[in-house]
Scaffold this motif. Structure first.
Motif, PDB file in Angstrom:
ATOM      1  N   GLN A  76     -41.042 -15.043   7.064  1.00 44.04           N
ATOM      2  CA  GLN A  76     -39.765 -15.674   7.404  1.00 44.04           C
ATOM      3  C   GLN A  76     -39.190 -15.132   8.708  1.00 44.04           C
ATOM      4  OE1 GLN A  76     -37.589 -14.908   3.794  1.00 44.04           O
ATOM      5  NE2 GLN A  76     -38.914 -16.260   2.573  1.00 44.04           N
ATOM      6  N   TRP A  77     -39.409 -13.852   8.984  1.00 41.43           N
ATOM      7  CA  TRP A  77     -38.943 -13.238  10.227  1.00 41.43           C
ATOM      8  C   TRP A  77     -39.588 -13.914  11.434  1.00 41.43           C
ATOM      9  CZ3 TRP A  77     -35.097  -9.815  11.063  1.00 41.43           C
ATOM     10  CH2 TRP A  77     -35.070  -9.130  12.285  1.00 41.43           C
ATOM     11  N   GLN A  79     -40.957 -16.883  11.531  1.00 40.26           N
ATOM     12  CA  GLN A  79     -40.540 -18.282  11.605  1.00 40.26           C
ATOM     13  C   GLN A  79     -39.145 -18.400  12.201  1.00 40.26           C
ATOM     14  OE1 GLN A  79     -42.665 -21.031  10.328  1.00 40.26           O
ATOM     15  NE2 GLN A  79     -41.318 -21.904  11.881  1.00 40.26           N
ATOM     16  N   LYS A  80     -38.229 -17.575  11.725  1.00 46.41           N
ATOM     17  CA  LYS A  80     -36.827 -17.683  12.131  1.00 46.41           C
ATOM     18  C   LYS A  80     -36.600 -17.209  13.555  1.00 46.41           C
ATOM     19  CE  LYS A  80     -32.171 -16.355  10.605  1.00 46.41           C
ATOM     20  NZ  LYS A  80     -31.383 -15.641   9.583  1.00 46.41           N
ATOM     21  N   ARG A  81     -37.190 -16.061  13.909  1.00 47.68           N
ATOM     22  CA  ARG A  81     -36.889 -15.468  15.216  1.00 47.68           C
ATOM     23  C   ARG A  81     -37.786 -15.997  16.332  1.00 47.68           C
ATOM     24  NH1 ARG A  81     -33.141 -11.343  14.929  1.00 47.68           N
ATOM     25  NH2 ARG A  81     -33.554 -10.648  17.060  1.00 47.68           N
ATOM     26  N   ASP A  83     -40.181 -18.848  15.823  1.00 45.14           N
ATOM     27  CA  ASP A  83     -40.710 -20.187  15.567  1.00 45.14           C
ATOM     28  C   ASP A  83     -42.240 -20.167  15.514  1.00 45.14           C
ATOM     29  OD1 ASP A  83     -40.475 -22.891  15.006  1.00 45.14           O
ATOM     30  OD2 ASP A  83     -40.591 -23.474  17.116  1.00 45.14           O
TER      31      ASP A  83
END
Length: 391
Positions: A76-77, A79-81, A83
């Motif tokens: 998730q890190w 993906q979020k930070r 992409d």
């Protein structure tokens, strides 16, 4: 979220700290201000220490797994930070970024294979290649004004016979953030010559205004391996909670076999630390404030050096909490300069000669500390500098 007090002075002497308690054995004096090894003199996020406290309070310290929660937090890190989409299956635990690099070297290369690094660079890069009987190939970065550039003409020739290239992205010690276009060129050369590309991205989250970090996995090539950790970002390097991301299953299995031979297993706190660092919104809020503070430290230190010590040249870091300072104007050899810093300036810096070609006249200064500590160190350096030029 409350404002974090990064100005807080934390007493770290007599805690087993390498940075502080190692001064007498490493520098010959305990009267120095330690501005050398790359850990910060700030408290980690409160939510992270709370999670670790609750974990230790269970009293369960048996053999531990690399938990799915930690893998999902990493996923998730990214993906979020950044992409960048990764699968949890592609993530391997590592007991440190350097062991992860070493196991990758052992898994994918043979003795005498050529491995390229871009000097000046983090000293363990040299050590893991040479101590494992691989051939170290230096691709010196070109200092162009205040930033470093890749010598692509030389790199293309070196790629023809190399088996692997290890990147430090963002770059330690200079703080260079590789533009996407530069990384793309490196990847294209690796593709062309069938070279494994391994990227140490431990400083990826510590990027300043105006720069953008591109994870190597954001580019298209099957022979990419990323090694990282939340340790620099959240100041938890002593927990050895690190990981590799290896999208290609065949490459991943080769690395896993080496890890098994070396009995790599997570420590009891690793998954908790990763989950709290990457999976909790409070950690991100803490990081946002830290970046503002560190950028202030960077600008403050550069301003003071330029005003008070104008003969020293500073490479302006786009990332990391490290300053790379050129002392060539003093015309001292490495040993004499090291003695001068200890005896006259009374500060401990990381000496540039250990970083390889291009580092001989440099010293690395850690700005990841309260502003008062930074100023105290700069005061000492400035006083020693003035004395040097008046004697």
């Amino acid at each position: 979220m409350e404002q974090i007090n990064f100005d807080e002075t934390i007493e770290k002497r007599n805690t087993g700290s390498v940075k502080w308690d190692g001064l007498p054995s490493l520098y010959g004096s305990d009267e120095l201000i330690p501005m050398w090894v790359a850990d910060m003199d700030v408290r980690p996020p409160h939510n992270l220490t709370e999670r670790l406290t609750r974990r230790t309070a269970t009293g369960h310290f048996g053999y531990s797994m690399f938990e799915d929660e930690a893998k999902r937090a990493i996923q998730q890190w990214f993906q979020k930070r950044y992409d960048v989409t990764i699968t949890t299956d592609s993530i391997l635990y590592s007991s440190g970024v350097v062991p992860g690099l070493a196991h990758t070297v052992l898994a994918l290369t043979e003795p005498s294979d050529e491995i390229i690094i871009q000097t000046p660079v983090y000293p363990p890069f040299h050590q893991i290649i040479q101590s494992n009987q691989r051939q170290l190939i230096e691709n010196p970065l070109l200092l162009d004004g205040e930033t470093y550039q890749t010598d692509f003409s030389l790199l293309e020739r070196q790629m023809r016979t190399a088996r692997m290239m290890i990147l430090c992205s963002p770059h330690n010690p200079s703080g260079k953030v590789y533009p996407r276009e530069e990384l793309q060129q490196i990847v294209e050369l690796a593709k062309q010559h069938d070279v494994y590309l391994v990227s140490d991205e431990i400083h990826a989250d510590l990027v300043y205004t105006g720069s953008v970090h591109t994870p190597i996995l954001g580019l298209d090539y099957e022979k990419l391996i990323l090694v990282s950790a939340p340790s620099k970002t959240f100041n938890i390097p002593g927990l050895y909670a690190s990981y590799l991301i290896v999208p290609d299953i065949s490459i991943r299995q080769q690395i896993e076999r080496v890890q098994q031979r070396h009995f790599v297993h997570p420590n009891a706190l690793a998954s908790t630390a990763i989950s709290a660092a990457y999976g909790d919104a409070m950690s991100e809020q803490w990081l946002s404030q830290l970046l503002v503070y560190l950028e202030g430290n960077r600008d403050h230190a550069i301003r003071r050096i330029r005003q008070e010590m104008p003969k020293l040249d500073v490479v302006i870091p786009e990332a990391t909490f490290l300053l790379w300072i050129d002392f060539k104007a003093l015309k001292l050899d490495s040993k004499t300069r090291a003695d001068w810093l200890v005896k006259e300036a009374k500060i401990a810096l990381t000496h540039g000669s250990s970083f390889g070609s291009g580092g001989e006249t440099f010293e690395r200064l850690n700005i990841g500390c309260p502003r008062a500590q930074l100023d105290q160190a700069l005061d000492r350096l400035s006083t020693a500098y003035q004395r040097f030029w008046t004697n």
